[in-house]
Scaffold this active site. Sequence first.
Site, PDB file in Angstrom:
ATOM      1  N   LYS A   1     -13.285  -1.008   6.614  1.00 12.84           N
ATOM      2  CA  LYS A   1     -13.873  -1.880   5.588  1.00 12.84           C
ATOM      3  C   LYS A   1     -14.827  -2.889   6.228  1.00 12.84           C
ATOM      4  O   LYS A   1     -15.922  -3.109   5.738  1.00 12.84           O
ATOM      5  CB  LYS A   1     -12.785  -2.643   4.833  1.00 12.84           C
ATOM      6  CG  LYS A   1     -11.456  -1.941   4.730  1.00 12.84           C
ATOM      7  CD  LYS A   1     -11.351  -0.968   3.595  1.00 12.84           C
ATOM      8  CE  LYS A   1     -10.073  -0.146   3.745  1.00 12.84           C
ATOM      9  NZ  LYS A   1      -9.758   0.683   2.606  1.00 12.84           N
TER      10      LYS A   1
ATOM     11  N   TRP B   1       0.878  -1.183   0.000  1.00 10.03           N
ATOM     12  CA  TRP B   1       0.000   0.000   0.000  1.00 10.03           C
ATOM     13  C   TRP B   1       0.913   1.231   0.000  1.00 10.03           C
ATOM     14  O   TRP B   1       1.835   1.315   0.828  1.00 10.03           O
ATOM     15  CB  TRP B   1      -0.839  -0.047   1.276  1.00 10.03           C
ATOM     16  CG  TRP B   1      -1.862   1.023   1.437  1.00 10.03           C
ATOM     17  CD1 TRP B   1      -2.781   1.438   0.521  1.00 10.03           C
ATOM     18  CD2 TRP B   1      -2.095   1.792   2.630  1.00 10.03           C
ATOM     19  NE1 TRP B   1      -3.573   2.409   1.065  1.00 10.03           N
ATOM     20  CE2 TRP B   1      -3.173   2.649   2.352  1.00 10.03           C
ATOM     21  CE3 TRP B   1      -1.511   1.848   3.896  1.00 10.03           C
ATOM     22  CZ2 TRP B   1      -3.673   3.545   3.295  1.00 10.03           C
ATOM     23  CZ3 TRP B   1      -2.010   2.736   4.821  1.00 10.03           C
ATOM     24  CH2 TRP B   1      -3.079   3.577   4.528  1.00 10.03           C
TER      25      TRP B   1
ATOM     26  N   ASP C   1      -0.216  -5.260   9.479  1.00  8.58           N
ATOM     27  CA  ASP C   1      -1.293  -4.371   9.066  1.00  8.58           C
ATOM     28  C   ASP C   1      -2.497  -5.269   8.778  1.00  8.58           C
ATOM     29  O   ASP C   1      -2.446  -6.097   7.859  1.00  8.58           O
ATOM     30  CB  ASP C   1      -0.872  -3.591   7.822  1.00  8.58           C
ATOM     31  CG  ASP C   1      -1.948  -2.618   7.363  1.00  8.58           C
ATOM     32  OD1 ASP C   1      -3.130  -2.844   7.689  1.00  8.58           O
ATOM     33  OD2 ASP C   1      -1.618  -1.643   6.664  1.00  8.58           O
TER      34      ASP C   1
HETATM   35  N1  PLP Z   1      -3.689  -0.440   5.542  1.00 10.02           N
HETATM   36  C1  PLP Z   1      -4.063  -0.859   4.332  1.00 10.02           C
HETATM   37  C2  PLP Z   1      -3.350  -1.995   3.693  1.00 10.02           C
HETATM   38  C3  PLP Z   1      -5.122  -0.237   3.673  1.00 10.02           C
HETATM   39  O1  PLP Z   1      -5.483  -0.668   2.468  1.00 10.02           O
HETATM   40  C4  PLP Z   1      -5.779   0.854   4.288  1.00 10.02           C
HETATM   41  C5  PLP Z   1      -6.859   1.575   3.614  1.00 10.02           C
HETATM   42  O2  PLP Z   1      -7.094   1.486   2.452  1.00 10.02           O
HETATM   43  C6  PLP Z   1      -5.352   1.238   5.557  1.00 10.02           C
HETATM   44  C7  PLP Z   1      -4.307   0.572   6.156  1.00 10.02           C
HETATM   45  C8  PLP Z   1      -5.972   2.397   6.286  1.00 10.02           C
HETATM   46  O3  PLP Z   1      -7.276   2.207   6.666  1.00 10.02           O
HETATM   47  P1  PLP Z   1      -8.015   3.156   7.715  1.00 10.02           P
HETATM   48  O4  PLP Z   1      -7.104   4.280   8.068  1.00 10.02           O
HETATM   49  O5  PLP Z   1      -9.254   3.616   7.028  1.00 10.02           O
HETATM   50  O6  PLP Z   1      -8.305   2.299   8.893  1.00 10.02           O
END
Ligand code: PLP
Length: 396
Positions: A246, A130, A211
Amino acid sequence: MFEHITPYAGDPIFALVDAFNRDSRPHKVNLSIGIYFDEQGRLPVLRCVQEAERRILAEGGAKPYLPMEGDATCRAEVAKLLLGEQHPAIGQGRVATIQTVGSSGGLKVGADFLRTWLPDRAVWVSDPTWDNHRSMFEGSGFAVHSYPYYDATTGGLRFEDMLACLKGLPPRSIVLLHACCHNPTGVDLAPVQWDRLIPVLRERELLPYLDLAYQGFGDGIDEDAYAVRALAASGLTFFVANSFSKSMSVYGERCGALSAICASPAEADLVMGQLRYTVRRIYSSPAIHAARLVAHVLGDADLRSMWEGELAQMRQRMVEVRQALHARLSALRPDRDLGFLLSQRGMFSYTGLSAEQVDRLREEHAVYLIRSGRLCVAGLTQGNVDRVAQALAQVV
Ligand code: PLP
């Protein structure tokens, strides 16, 4: 004062969403951003979340600041969700969980904490990962390197190369690992591969940083926590940042957490203290509505089972549209091996399309992917999958 600053080029994914919204072609399909849409193409508000909100409103109550580490009930529920109800590390006080501003907030608090306490170490991320991982850790002052991960020739994992690379890292290097539903490739380690990786992490004295942004989108809530639980069982100290964006479809509420699973209660106390201080210096304390939502949905038996059912439906829908895309595209392009569409997990598939092919999809067919070739499966529906398969068949 600010004339010298460099213009921000913008985030490529948000820029694509803007372009998609401006596109007047009625048959357009958005497979770019990592958001789950339902069969009608809508962003769902889960029933469990609606019911939790109804209860929160009925309870009323003031809206004080939360402590720096967040709400205690929410934090306790998160620890149990990650490790399992009865995990001894929880009872022994070895888990330091803070509620954060989405898992992005958690990842960033963890990055700043590590930069202070393991200052001369480097961070290793999967190739690819990511995009924001690199930005976040570099923003905290780390050098960020990558370990082999995605195999473009098979659409699978370069597991032996990954292991060999990790075996060569200096002790206490920080290794960022996607616990499930890898973003952007959809390629995950199987449990047997985690079981081979963990001894390497231990022997090399590496710090795993998991993560877990898509728990429940792969094989199930518990199945997707395999890496967390196997690491905890191995006795290694590690971090995990997890998200509800999600899995509860609460993107804008910013529901997430960061947990450190430590060797002893004393170490967990030290880590917790410094995590609190790190939060204090950035955003002071997290959001109270997020805490109440997570605490209600995870902590109430009825809401919990409603959530598990709704999450299973989302997961099942993604499997079905994956299968539909695979079937349609295989029929149109029998010359191509498309097995990767079925073996990749969760919300994303890495199509192997070049940036030019992605541009053609968008310009000629109004099908939007990001330029790395990542396709968000959750934007497919039984209603648009034919069109997407036809468009793909013409550009591959
Ligand atoms: N980590 C990964 C791999 C993601 O794809 C995302 C969001 O797309 C996040 C972390 C962050 O998500 P959030 O800050 O909405 O909890």
